[in-house]
Motif scaffolding. Structure first.
Motif, PDB file in Angstrom:
ATOM      1  N   PRO A   1      10.397  11.413   5.024  1.00  0.00           N
ATOM      2  CA  PRO A   1       9.834  10.498   4.027  1.00  0.00           C
ATOM      3  C   PRO A   1       8.551   9.835   4.527  1.00  0.00           C
ATOM      4  N   TYR A   2       7.554   9.862   3.673  1.00  0.00           N
ATOM      5  CA  TYR A   2       6.300   9.180   3.953  1.00  0.00           C
ATOM      6  C   TYR A   2       6.105   8.163   2.836  1.00  0.00           C
ATOM      7  N   ALA A   3       5.004   7.418   2.856  1.00  0.00           N
ATOM      8  CA  ALA A   3       4.742   6.367   1.867  1.00  0.00           C
ATOM      9  C   ALA A   3       6.033   5.553   1.643  1.00  0.00           C
ATOM     10  N   ALA A   4       6.465   5.362   0.396  1.00  0.00           N
ATOM     11  CA  ALA A   4       7.628   4.507   0.154  1.00  0.00           C
ATOM     12  C   ALA A   4       8.855   5.322  -0.240  1.00  0.00           C
ATOM     13  N   TYR A   5       8.845   6.636   0.008  1.00  0.00           N
ATOM     14  CA  TYR A   5       9.922   7.477  -0.522  1.00  0.00           C
ATOM     15  C   TYR A   5      11.286   7.194   0.091  1.00  0.00           C
ATOM     16  N   ASP A   6      11.318   6.623   1.313  1.00  0.00           N
ATOM     17  CA  ASP A   6      12.634   6.331   1.880  1.00  0.00           C
ATOM     18  C   ASP A   6      13.306   5.158   1.174  1.00  0.00           C
TER      19      ASP A   6
ATOM     20  N   LYS B   1      13.950  18.692   9.425  1.00  0.00           N
ATOM     21  CA  LYS B   1      13.259  17.416   9.642  1.00  0.00           C
ATOM     22  C   LYS B   1      12.222  17.532  10.749  1.00  0.00           C
ATOM     23  N   THR B   2      12.201  18.652  11.448  1.00  0.00           N
ATOM     24  CA  THR B   2      11.334  18.767  12.613  1.00  0.00           C
ATOM     25  C   THR B   2      10.251  19.818  12.392  1.00  0.00           C
ATOM     26  N   ILE B   3       9.184  19.698  13.153  1.00  0.00           N
ATOM     27  CA  ILE B   3       8.193  20.774  13.235  1.00  0.00           C
ATOM     28  C   ILE B   3       8.007  21.074  14.718  1.00  0.00           C
TER      29      ILE B   3
ATOM     30  N   GLY C   1      -6.206  12.986  20.827  1.00  0.00           N
ATOM     31  CA  GLY C   1      -4.823  13.309  20.479  1.00  0.00           C
ATOM     32  C   GLY C   1      -4.750  14.283  19.339  1.00  0.00           C
ATOM     33  N   GLU C   2      -3.524  14.609  18.970  1.00  0.00           N
ATOM     34  CA  GLU C   2      -3.341  15.542  17.865  1.00  0.00           C
ATOM     35  C   GLU C   2      -2.162  15.088  17.025  1.00  0.00           C
ATOM     36  N   ALA C   3      -2.172  15.475  15.782  1.00  0.00           N
ATOM     37  CA  ALA C   3      -1.089  15.080  14.888  1.00  0.00           C
ATOM     38  C   ALA C   3      -0.879  16.146  13.833  1.00  0.00           C
ATOM     39  N   ILE C   4       0.375  16.309  13.440  1.00  0.00           N
ATOM     40  CA  ILE C   4       0.707  17.192  12.329  1.00  0.00           C
ATOM     41  C   ILE C   4       1.295  16.298  11.244  1.00  0.00           C
ATOM     42  N   SER C   5       0.826  16.447  10.035  1.00  0.00           N
ATOM     43  CA  SER C   5       1.435  15.684   8.954  1.00  0.00           C
ATOM     44  C   SER C   5       1.813  16.646   7.851  1.00  0.00           C
ATOM     45  N   ARG C   6       2.816  16.278   7.079  1.00  0.00           N
ATOM     46  CA  ARG C   6       3.159  17.099   5.920  1.00  0.00           C
ATOM     47  C   ARG C   6       3.511  16.178   4.763  1.00  0.00           C
TER      48      ARG C   6
ATOM     49  N   ALA D   1       0.837  -1.209   0.000  1.00  0.00           N
ATOM     50  CA  ALA D   1       0.000   0.000   0.000  1.00  0.00           C
ATOM     51  C   ALA D   1       0.869   1.255   0.000  1.00  0.00           C
ATOM     52  N   GLN D   2       1.989   1.202   0.714  1.00  0.00           N
ATOM     53  CA  GLN D   2       2.891   2.361   0.736  1.00  0.00           C
ATOM     54  C   GLN D   2       3.409   2.665  -0.664  1.00  0.00           C
ATOM     55  N   TYR D   3       3.795   1.601  -1.384  1.00  0.00           N
ATOM     56  CA  TYR D   3       4.297   1.797  -2.745  1.00  0.00           C
ATOM     57  C   TYR D   3       3.185   2.333  -3.648  1.00  0.00           C
ATOM     58  N   LEU D   4       1.975   1.799  -3.465  1.00  0.00           N
ATOM     59  CA  LEU D   4       0.866   2.265  -4.302  1.00  0.00           C
ATOM     60  C   LEU D   4       0.558   3.737  -4.031  1.00  0.00           C
ATOM     61  N   ARG D   5       0.704   4.155  -2.768  1.00  0.00           N
ATOM     62  CA  ARG D   5       0.492   5.572  -2.442  1.00  0.00           C
ATOM     63  C   ARG D   5       1.497   6.448  -3.171  1.00  0.00           C
ATOM     64  N   SER D   6       2.758   6.031  -3.143  1.00  0.00           N
ATOM     65  CA  SER D   6       3.776   6.800  -3.858  1.00  0.00           C
ATOM     66  C   SER D   6       3.494   6.827  -5.347  1.00  0.00           C
ATOM     67  N   LEU D   7       3.049   5.688  -5.865  1.00  0.00           N
ATOM     68  CA  LEU D   7       2.768   5.598  -7.298  1.00  0.00           C
ATOM     69  C   LEU D   7       1.674   6.590  -7.700  1.00  0.00           C
ATOM     70  N   ALA D   8       0.558   6.540  -6.979  1.00  0.00           N
ATOM     71  CA  ALA D   8      -0.548   7.444  -7.295  1.00  0.00           C
ATOM     72  C   ALA D   8      -0.113   8.894  -7.143  1.00  0.00           C
TER      73      ALA D   8
END
Lengths: 404, 186
Positions: free
Chosen positions: A248-253, B107-109, A335-340, A108-115
């Motif tokens: 890096p998110y999805a499969a970028y690493d 790399k941080t926020i 909870g809380e989360a920040i994503s980029r 799924a990670q690879y498919l996310r990067s692909l899309a």
């Protein structure tokens, strides 16, 4: 009636330059890629101040998030940037997954990067098309939209929709890759590789385009950092920054790619960054197709909840996920989360705050174009009026994305 | 010379342990703690992971902490977010900051959070520190009615004229929702 002096027989010292000041409204009727009014204060043909009157396509995503369940928000967060909807979707899901603590399977990670990369190519071609029509180069506009069509068709085969794909769901993706789609993608890459030299001939190396873009809207490295520019605009000004490398998110690493950076900081450099990124994205897509691991496309936690009969009917024969009932109104923990994520136009940031109910307490969506508003206003200052559209197009500013 | 080696052995493992701990400690928390000791104002630094940290400050110290953050390399604001808490009649304002120039900090926020009450919803603007806070502060003003003092252009941004003095992102502003009706065969 006084006789008009003949300007052709006068020397330069005799001409009175009368300063003409005035205001101009550019828009709000679709100056190119969405509704936006630019209130321009002119002195002669020099822009003294350009004020962006934004909000014509405001969808109030953040307020509506308070009355929508988490799953129902996926189609909403995609709307602001329909041509970049995979990224809008992905960023939101990443924030949600952080709160829920879900592991995503490798495939799924690879498919996310692909899309995401297919979407990046499509979006850059769209942006180039809009820039071309701004500059009066209507062939570039047709070519941009024509080439984009190829990638949008690939996305349709993969996700079931041309735009607003809603492809990424908590824990994985909705559909699997099939051999037919692989072939389609390989064909699309072959086509696009052949087209890029033609693009260079007709657009990038076109003396008209170069005259309109070179040394226009120059943003220095220091300015880009201070104004908080993002994406290709930032990299066109010599700043090495890409979320795919720094977080890096999805499969970028696991993928090998370069980040194009140009020092010049002018409109021409920004266009070049986009073209180089299209080539890099195609490299990434080739790697994904070669290296994609076998496995499930949805986290076991949710996959187990799909009834066996439906699994057999949809997943085993068509590679499609049927939503388990859990998705209808789940309650993530407090909870809380920040994503980029690195969307096509730049960095996209989500802040998600959950109070344990089925609806988010607060969703904050900061899109790349939103952060370009300030850059645009600053960059237009002191430019010639004729260059306003070149600056606008080269920033790839997309009003619905900025308004959200 | 003979007395020193006896005294040393207990010290050395301690030092090593300290060094090892410092190595383990991410560069983010080291930098933030250095900043905290230098600052001399009460701040609550919480490092959640290698990539995320939160700094809670009182609004009177917001500007000083922001300046200190900028001096250690945080050069831009990603978002300005406000959250409404009607039970306690407060707004929480969050600045998510990061860096473009320092590759480690990129790399941080870091979240800089502070609170303002309903009675006095004013904050010092961080526009003089980070220019990139311009859009975020302006939007937060129009959506929540929090005034950022020192902001050069604090006006409505996205909304219509009708929204002058109406702050739609406050929890007291309700969205009208319509139910979903499905005709079922009788």
């Amino acid at each position: 009636m006084t006789a008009q002096p003949n300007v052709f027989t006068m020397d330069a010292t005799q001409i009175d330059i009368v300063p003409i000041e005035g205001e101009l409204n550019v828009g709000p009727q679709h100056p190119g890629s969405g509704h936006l009014r630019i209130y321009v204060k002119l002195n002669g043909d020099i822009i003294e101040k350009a004020e962006l009157d934004v909000g014509y396509v405001h969808r109030s995503v953040e307020k509506l998030a308070e009355v929508r369940n988490y799953m129902h928000l996926i189609p909403l967060v995609e709307r602001p940037a329909i041509l970049d909807s995979i990224h809008m979707n992905l960023g939101y899901i990443l924030a949600l997954e952080k709160i829920m603590g879900v592991d995503v399977p490798d495939r799924a990670q690879y498919l996310r990067s692909l899309a995401a990369e297919i979407n990046r190519i499509a979006s850059h071609l769209y942006g180039t098309g809009i820039l071309a029509v701004f500059l009066g180069h209507s062939t570039g506009f047709m070519w941009g939209f024509g080439d984009r069509e190829v990638w949008v068709e690939v996305l349709q085969a993969l996700t079931g929709a041309r735009v607003t794909n809603s492809y990424i769901i908590p824990g994985g993706v909705r559909r699997d890759l099939t051999p037919t789609i692989k072939e389609m993608i390989e064909k699309a890459i072959r086509y696009q590789r052949k087209r890029i030299p033609e693009w260079k001939r007709i657009f990038l190396n076109n003396p008209n385009i170069r005259a309109r873009l070179e040394n226009v809207g120059v943003m220095s490295k220091e300015q880009a950092i201070a104004w908080g520019a993002v994406g290709p605009n930032l990299r066109g000004s010599g700043v090495y920054y890409d979320v795919r490398k720094f977080e890096p998110y999805a499969a970028y690493d696991r993928l090998d790619f370069e980040i194009p950076v140009y020092k010049e900081g002018d409109a021409y450099a920004r266009v070049h960054v986009r073209f180089n990124e299209i080539e890099e994205s195609m490299k990434i897509i080739e790697q994904i197709i070669k290296e994609i691991p076998q496995g499930n496309i949805l986290s076991d936690r949710f996959f187990k909840q799909i009834p066996p009969t439906r699994l057999k009917k949809h997943y085993e024969t068509h590679g499609k996920i049927v939503f388990p009932g859990y998705y209808a109104s789940f309650r993530p923990p407090k909870g809380e989360a920040i994503s980029r994520v690195e969307a096509a136009r730049g960095e996209l940031v989500y802040y998600l705050n959950s109070d344990g109910s089925p609806k988010p307490y607060r969703l904050r969506m900061v899109t790349p174009s939103y952060r370009t508003i300030y850059v645009f206003e600053q960059l237009a200052k002191g430019a010639r009026y004729a260059d306003l559209v070149a600056i606008y197009g080269s920033l790839d500013y997309f009003p619905p994305e900025a308004d959200r | 010379m003979s007395a020193q080696p006896e005294a040393k052995p207990p010290q050395v493992p301690q030092q090593q342990a300290q060094q090892a701990q410092q190595k383990q400690e991410s560069s983010l928390s080291r930098k933030l703690n250095e900043m905290k000791t230098r600052l001399n104002v009460p701040v609550n630094v919480k490092v959640e992971s290698e990539r995320r940290a939160t700094i809670e400050v009182d609004k009177s110290n917001l500007l000083a902490v922001a300046m200190a953050l900028r001096s250690i390399g945080f050069d831009h604001v990603k978002t300005v977010t406000a959250i409404d808490y009607p039970e306690t009649e407060t707004f929480e304002v969050l600045y998510h900051v990061s860096s473009y120039t320092d590759f480690e900090l990129a790399k941080t926020i870091v979240t800089l959070r502070t609170k303002v009450s309903y009675k006095d919803p004013t904050l010092p603007s961080l526009h003089p520190v980070w220019e990139s806070a311009w859009t975020g502060e302006r939007e937060t003003y129009e959506m929540f009615g929090i005034r950022f003092e020192g902001h050069p252009d604090l006006r409505r941004l996205f909304l219509d004229e009708d929204f002058e003095g109406v702050y739609p992102m406050r929890k007291s502003y309700k969205v009208k929702t319509e139910g979903l009706f499905v005709d079922r065969p009788a």
